[in-house]
Enzyme design. Structure first.
Site, PDB file in Angstrom:
ATOM      1  N   ASN A  13      -9.980   0.342  -0.057  1.00  0.00           N
ATOM      2  CA  ASN A  13     -10.926  -0.590   0.546  1.00  0.00           C
ATOM      3  C   ASN A  13     -10.471  -1.115   1.901  1.00  0.00           C
ATOM      4  O   ASN A  13     -11.256  -1.728   2.622  1.00  0.00           O
ATOM      5  CB  ASN A  13     -11.181  -1.770  -0.393  1.00  0.00           C
ATOM      6  CG  ASN A  13      -9.916  -2.548  -0.712  1.00  0.00           C
ATOM      7  OD1 ASN A  13      -9.003  -1.996  -1.319  1.00  0.00           O
ATOM      8  ND2 ASN A  13      -9.861  -3.813  -0.330  1.00  0.00           N
ATOM      9  N   LYS A  14      -9.206  -0.869   2.279  1.00  0.00           N
ATOM     10  CA  LYS A  14      -8.702  -1.395   3.545  1.00  0.00           C
ATOM     11  C   LYS A  14      -7.464  -0.616   3.975  1.00  0.00           C
ATOM     12  O   LYS A  14      -6.919   0.205   3.230  1.00  0.00           O
ATOM     13  CB  LYS A  14      -8.334  -2.877   3.398  1.00  0.00           C
ATOM     14  CG  LYS A  14      -7.265  -3.137   2.338  1.00  0.00           C
ATOM     15  CD  LYS A  14      -6.991  -4.619   2.181  1.00  0.00           C
ATOM     16  CE  LYS A  14      -5.938  -4.860   1.094  1.00  0.00           C
ATOM     17  NZ  LYS A  14      -5.635  -6.307   0.947  1.00  0.00           N
ATOM     18  N   GLY A  15      -7.013  -0.896   5.203  1.00  0.00           N
ATOM     19  CA  GLY A  15      -5.736  -0.396   5.695  1.00  0.00           C
ATOM     20  C   GLY A  15      -5.586   1.104   5.675  1.00  0.00           C
ATOM     21  O   GLY A  15      -6.516   1.861   5.979  1.00  0.00           O
ATOM     22  N   VAL A  62      -5.244  -0.153 -11.055  1.00  0.00           N
ATOM     23  CA  VAL A  62      -4.248   0.824 -11.494  1.00  0.00           C
ATOM     24  C   VAL A  62      -3.331   0.270 -12.574  1.00  0.00           C
ATOM     25  O   VAL A  62      -2.599   1.033 -13.220  1.00  0.00           O
ATOM     26  CB  VAL A  62      -3.412   1.352 -10.306  1.00  0.00           C
ATOM     27  CG1 VAL A  62      -4.299   1.968  -9.244  1.00  0.00           C
ATOM     28  CG2 VAL A  62      -2.510   0.267  -9.720  1.00  0.00           C
ATOM     29  N   TYR A 168      10.813  -4.109  -3.545  1.00  0.00           N
ATOM     30  CA  TYR A 168       9.919  -3.083  -2.998  1.00  0.00           C
ATOM     31  C   TYR A 168      10.625  -1.738  -2.819  1.00  0.00           C
ATOM     32  O   TYR A 168      10.119  -0.703  -3.274  1.00  0.00           O
ATOM     33  CB  TYR A 168       9.357  -3.564  -1.663  1.00  0.00           C
ATOM     34  CG  TYR A 168       8.476  -2.544  -0.969  1.00  0.00           C
ATOM     35  CD1 TYR A 168       7.207  -2.260  -1.453  1.00  0.00           C
ATOM     36  CD2 TYR A 168       8.924  -1.856   0.154  1.00  0.00           C
ATOM     37  CE1 TYR A 168       6.398  -1.324  -0.826  1.00  0.00           C
ATOM     38  CE2 TYR A 168       8.116  -0.929   0.791  1.00  0.00           C
ATOM     39  CZ  TYR A 168       6.857  -0.661   0.289  1.00  0.00           C
ATOM     40  OH  TYR A 168       6.069   0.266   0.909  1.00  0.00           O
TER      41      TYR A 168
END
Length: 245
Positions: A13-15, A62, A168
């Site tokens: 939806n973005k990026g 997800v 991360y």
């Protein structure tokens, strides 16, 4: 059955995910925009269609088994197969001063949350879509990772590695390792499974800090999603070529 090639991009939806979807749409793919938020998903589909892409929305979280199963059913009803799966959805986890994540003070709940999305989510979606990928003549799976997941680069004193990111970065190392295992398991099939690093792209993921545009970041994923038969599998790439594990 739809004769167009069918792609599904998670977090589209973005990026970077949106630009991957746009790039595949420009190549003639019918592109599923996988996203949790209904309004953002609808807006992304509308924008892609306005740009000439054949895009359709796929409600997809997800981290949720039922959501992923329903997404697979939607793709099956629409096309009966899946030619390209791009596992782009991911999160960074909470960041401290200087974008650091201190391993000596890690919040284990946050670690679990990031792994649930960045690793288990990829496996959950991939496994749900595998029956549809097996129906494709030239199926491709692309997992979006990061150079921060490269143990070789992270331990090379001659490479600028940025701040310590104990949540991360290991999640991306884990994703890289998982990608290799999928490539091994599927080595006797036509399914090519690779992992890519889009580089430091200015998106809301990082507060719009980075020298690269989402379109530039999407390019390597689009290239791997459209590999010819006999291309590499179980490898790690950025725009410059193969990245060491």
């Amino acid at each position: 059955m739809n004769e167009k090639k069918i792609a599904l991009v998670t977090g589209a939806n973005k990026g970077i995910g949106h630009e991957i979807a746009a790039g595949l749409g420009a190549l003639g793919y019918s592109v599923g925009v996988g996203a949790r938020d209904r309004d953002r998903r609808a807006a992304a589909v509308e924008k892609l269609r306005a740009g000439g892409a054949d895009a359709f929305g796929v409600p997809l979280d997800v981290t949720d088994d039922q959501s992923v199963a329903e997404a697979a059913e939607l793709v099956e009803r629409r096309a009966g197969r899946l030619d390209v799966l791009v596992n782009n959805a991911g999160i960074s986890g909470e960041l401290g001063p200087g974008w650091a994540q201190d391993p000596t003070a890690v919040d284990f709940g946050e670690l679990r949350r990031v792994v649930e999305t960045n690793v288990i989510g990829v496996m959950r979606v991939t496994n749900a879509m595998l029956p549809l990928l097996r129906c494709s003549a030239s199926p491709r799976v692309v997992n979006v990772s990061s150079r921060l997941g490269s143990l070789t680069l992270q331990t090379d004193p001659g490479v600028e590695t940025g701040p310590v990111m104990a949540v991360y970065a290991p999640s991306k190392s884990f994703l890289n390792a998982v990608t290799v295992q999928y490539a091994r398991q599927l080595a006797d099939t036509d399914i090519l499974v690779n992992v890519v690093c889009p580089g430091l792209v200015a998106t809301d993921f990082n507060g719009f800090h980075g020298p690269r545009t989402p379109g530039q970041g999407a390019a390597v994923a689009i290239r791997l999603a459209t590999l010819p038969d006999g291309g590499p599998s179980g490898a790690f790439f950025d725009d410059g070529g193969e990245i060491p594990w």
